[in-house]
Scaffold this motif. Sequence first.
Motif, PDB file in Angstrom:
ATOM      1  N   MET A 137     -49.008  12.229 125.736  1.00 52.64           N
ATOM      2  CA  MET A 137     -47.435  12.059 126.034  1.00 52.64           C
ATOM      3  C   MET A 137     -47.326  11.100 127.435  1.00 52.64           C
ATOM      4  N   GLN A 138     -48.324  10.604 127.419  1.00 59.34           N
ATOM      5  CA  GLN A 138     -48.637   9.661 128.880  1.00 59.34           C
ATOM      6  C   GLN A 138     -47.222   8.598 128.921  1.00 59.34           C
ATOM      7  N   ASN A 139     -46.969   8.151 127.963  1.00 60.29           N
ATOM      8  CA  ASN A 139     -45.947   6.946 127.965  1.00 60.29           C
ATOM      9  C   ASN A 139     -44.465   7.495 127.901  1.00 60.29           C
ATOM     10  N   LYS A 140     -44.286   8.562 127.220  1.00 62.55           N
ATOM     11  CA  LYS A 140     -42.964   9.297 126.966  1.00 62.55           C
ATOM     12  C   LYS A 140     -42.125   9.549 128.266  1.00 62.55           C
ATOM     13  N   LYS A 141     -40.853   9.046 128.394  1.00 66.09           N
ATOM     14  CA  LYS A 141     -40.074   9.169 129.375  1.00 66.09           C
ATOM     15  C   LYS A 141     -39.002  10.071 129.147  1.00 66.09           C
ATOM     16  N   ILE A 142     -38.704  11.018 129.958  1.00 65.95           N
ATOM     17  CA  ILE A 142     -37.617  12.138 129.901  1.00 65.95           C
ATOM     18  C   ILE A 142     -36.855  11.981 131.112  1.00 65.95           C
ATOM     19  N   LEU A 143     -35.346  11.914 130.700  1.00 62.06           N
ATOM     20  CA  LEU A 143     -34.351  11.985 132.027  1.00 62.06           C
ATOM     21  C   LEU A 143     -33.683  13.375 131.702  1.00 62.06           C
ATOM     22  N   ARG A 173     -24.593   7.832 126.540  1.00 60.65           N
ATOM     23  CA  ARG A 173     -24.721   7.134 125.164  1.00 60.65           C
ATOM     24  C   ARG A 173     -24.106   5.701 125.183  1.00 60.65           C
ATOM     25  N   THR A 174     -23.256   5.503 126.144  1.00 60.16           N
ATOM     26  CA  THR A 174     -22.805   4.153 126.186  1.00 60.16           C
ATOM     27  C   THR A 174     -23.672   3.172 126.589  1.00 60.16           C
ATOM     28  N   VAL A 175     -24.535   3.565 127.447  1.00 57.86           N
ATOM     29  CA  VAL A 175     -25.583   2.698 128.305  1.00 57.86           C
ATOM     30  C   VAL A 175     -26.746   2.471 126.971  1.00 57.86           C
ATOM     31  N   TRP A 176     -27.183   3.662 126.635  1.00 50.96           N
ATOM     32  CA  TRP A 176     -28.347   3.709 125.754  1.00 50.96           C
ATOM     33  C   TRP A 176     -28.007   4.373 124.477  1.00 50.96           C
ATOM     34  N   PRO A 177     -27.137   3.544 123.612  1.00 52.72           N
ATOM     35  CA  PRO A 177     -26.885   4.109 122.224  1.00 52.72           C
ATOM     36  C   PRO A 177     -28.214   4.270 121.274  1.00 52.72           C
ATOM     37  N   GLY A 178     -28.149   5.512 120.608  1.00 59.12           N
ATOM     38  CA  GLY A 178     -29.339   5.939 119.915  1.00 59.12           C
ATOM     39  C   GLY A 178     -30.394   6.740 120.415  1.00 59.12           C
ATOM     40  N   VAL A 179     -30.180   6.949 121.905  1.00 59.03           N
ATOM     41  CA  VAL A 179     -31.343   7.879 122.546  1.00 59.03           C
ATOM     42  C   VAL A 179     -30.944   9.416 121.906  1.00 59.03           C
ATOM     43  N   THR A 180     -31.853  10.127 121.983  1.00 62.22           N
ATOM     44  CA  THR A 180     -31.714  11.413 121.548  1.00 62.22           C
ATOM     45  C   THR A 180     -31.270  12.365 122.615  1.00 62.22           C
ATOM     46  N   PHE A 181     -30.347  13.422 122.614  1.00 64.02           N
ATOM     47  CA  PHE A 181     -29.930  14.278 123.623  1.00 64.02           C
ATOM     48  C   PHE A 181     -30.350  15.886 123.045  1.00 64.02           C
ATOM     49  N   GLU A 193     -38.511  26.724 128.568  1.00 64.64           N
ATOM     50  CA  GLU A 193     -40.079  26.679 128.586  1.00 64.64           C
ATOM     51  C   GLU A 193     -40.609  27.264 127.277  1.00 64.64           C
ATOM     52  N   PHE A 194     -39.813  28.255 126.843  1.00 66.28           N
ATOM     53  CA  PHE A 194     -40.218  28.693 125.403  1.00 66.28           C
ATOM     54  C   PHE A 194     -39.991  27.995 124.194  1.00 66.28           C
ATOM     55  N   ALA A 195     -38.699  27.136 124.192  1.00 65.26           N
ATOM     56  CA  ALA A 195     -38.098  26.716 123.267  1.00 65.26           C
ATOM     57  C   ALA A 195     -38.468  25.244 123.130  1.00 65.26           C
ATOM     58  N   LEU A 196     -38.721  24.571 124.072  1.00 63.04           N
ATOM     59  CA  LEU A 196     -38.934  23.137 124.102  1.00 63.04           C
ATOM     60  C   LEU A 196     -40.218  22.551 123.694  1.00 63.04           C
ATOM     61  N   GLY A 255     -42.510  18.699 120.153  1.00 62.41           N
ATOM     62  CA  GLY A 255     -43.800  18.193 119.420  1.00 62.41           C
ATOM     63  C   GLY A 255     -43.160  17.519 118.024  1.00 62.41           C
ATOM     64  N   ASP A 256     -42.241  18.131 117.499  1.00 62.76           N
ATOM     65  CA  ASP A 256     -41.627  17.617 116.298  1.00 62.76           C
ATOM     66  C   ASP A 256     -41.058  16.024 116.463  1.00 62.76           C
ATOM     67  N   LEU A 257     -40.371  15.897 117.747  1.00 59.15           N
ATOM     68  CA  LEU A 257     -39.770  14.769 118.108  1.00 59.15           C
ATOM     69  C   LEU A 257     -40.913  13.674 118.498  1.00 59.15           C
TER      70      LEU A 257
END
Length: 457
Positions: free
Chosen positions: A1-7, A136-144, A173-176, A181-183
């Motif tokens: 997951m080195q390259n994945k960015k999460i905001l 969403r306006t700035v990054w349409p299509g990003v997953t929330f 911490e339990f649910a994520l 993994g699926d995403l």
Amino acid sequence: MQNKKILLINPWIHDFSAYDFWVRPLGLLTLAALLRQSGFKVQMIDCLDSFLKERVPGGQPGTRKRQDWGCGKFPSEEIPKPEALRPIRRRYRRYGLSPSVFRQILQATSRPDLVLVGSMMTYWYPGVVEAIGEVRTVWPGVTFLLGGNYATLCPDHARAFSGADVVIAGDGEFALPPVLGDLFGARVDFAFDGSDLDSYPYPALDLIGQLDAVPILTSRGCPYRCSYCASNLLNRGFRIRDPFRVVDEIEHWSRTRGVRNFAFYDDALLVNSTDRAAPMLEEIIRRGLEVNFHCPNGLHLREITPRLAKLLFGAGFRTIRFGFESASASRQAATGGKITTEELRQSVAYLQEAGYGRADIGVYLLCGLPGQQALEIEAGIDLVRGIGAKPILAEYSPIPGTPLWGEALQQARYDIGKEPLFHNNSLLPCLRPDISMADFQALKSRTRLGLQERGSH
Ligand code: B12
Ligand code: SF4
């Protein structure tokens, strides 16, 4: 997951009033630390961070007013009321950063692979909706992904109205890990042991601006089951930390970041005090940590002994608040039996002997409970004042899923079942119809009689 960015985003508060009593997004900061440990690149925008504005290129210092103890006013601006609140004749505000500063921050941030949004009070959901809409306006299509208390307590409403792609109930911490993994199509593990709170990393407080106060947890959950409270719905049982590891954390923030103010977020900080709070306080004193502690959440009076009172005073507990809730013995028993009037008298006497003054000992009294008469509230105020403490009215917020919810639904003046905005404590949604707002204001004034206000509340 080195390259994945999460905001991660802590949304605004939309409300009639709000005050920063050491309000920090501790849940999101904990998840950020776990995500970072697993190799994700994390960024955070805390819409309530009073210092964030200054970090924007060219940003001006805010007009915020901070008190010495790390709490204070949020910046805010008046906004139109949501449709459901139109008939209420009070001004409604957005607390936190201005949306233009929020947009500037987004534009200076690279597009994330995923956005995690937190939520606190159920009735603050319009801030969630606004934050998701802006991003969403700035990054349409990003997953929330949306989590936190609103998502846990009102999942159907959150699915229908928040705008998030996935709504996740419970501790992140339990649910994520399986959701991530699926995403991302790869196994995700967080390095912690769910039964051991000391195995969690410290919250990623470096992601928020100036650290004028740090939130601390010594436990999660509560062994009591009060009928108006959601603690049991939000936590996996009662889990506690090693008191010495808690002091290590306090010492860490104090020595590495110069933090002088700590706010305990526990539901049950003093429960089992002989094994937990007492050794923690002794160790704070032994290590000579010169810091201030604040307990905006109600502490358990029943636990106060002469020794514990002296330790609290000696260790630097400046803001102490206790949950008493009602002077009515039948109410005390019916709502969970966490305290009796005799225990209140005894504990307040011990706190006074230890050095606390009347204005230091804040005692919460719940008001606006279903069916509660004005006389009950008045008796509580007079009792607390009479024994030399400071009564603080805590307006009841009805919470779905709690034992009192059914009664609240029947007696509420608004449709609390359909609209979480009506859970707002400042609307007093379950106040008896024979108590007018003027009567309620008179009760509030009664709490202040003969009290020289001091401290933060
Ligand atoms: C600390 C606290 C406060 C603090 C402020 C905290 C803050 N940051 O805003 C203070 C003292 C100011 C406060 C005030 C009040 N509070 Co309060 N508070 C809490 C408390 C005890 C702990 C919250 C906390 O930080 N927990 C620790 C962190 C680690 O957990 P967390 O934030 O829940 O995060 C976890 C999960 O939610 C999840 N998660 C979080 N975000 C995300 C995001 C994603 C994407 C995912 C997947 C997961 C996820 O994972 C996290 C880690 O496990 C909760 C009860 C509780 N146990 O949750 C009540 C609680 C939230 N408060 C409540 C109430 C009633 C109030 C008051 C109205 C009390 C009153 N009558 O005055 C006031 C209202 C304030 C106002 N209107 O301005 C109610 C909620 C009411 C409602 N309708 O929503 C709660 C649930 C307590 C209760 N009685 O049941 N509170
Ligand atoms: S003692 Fe406090 S935290 Fe525990 S269930 Fe009762 S109100 Fe909730």
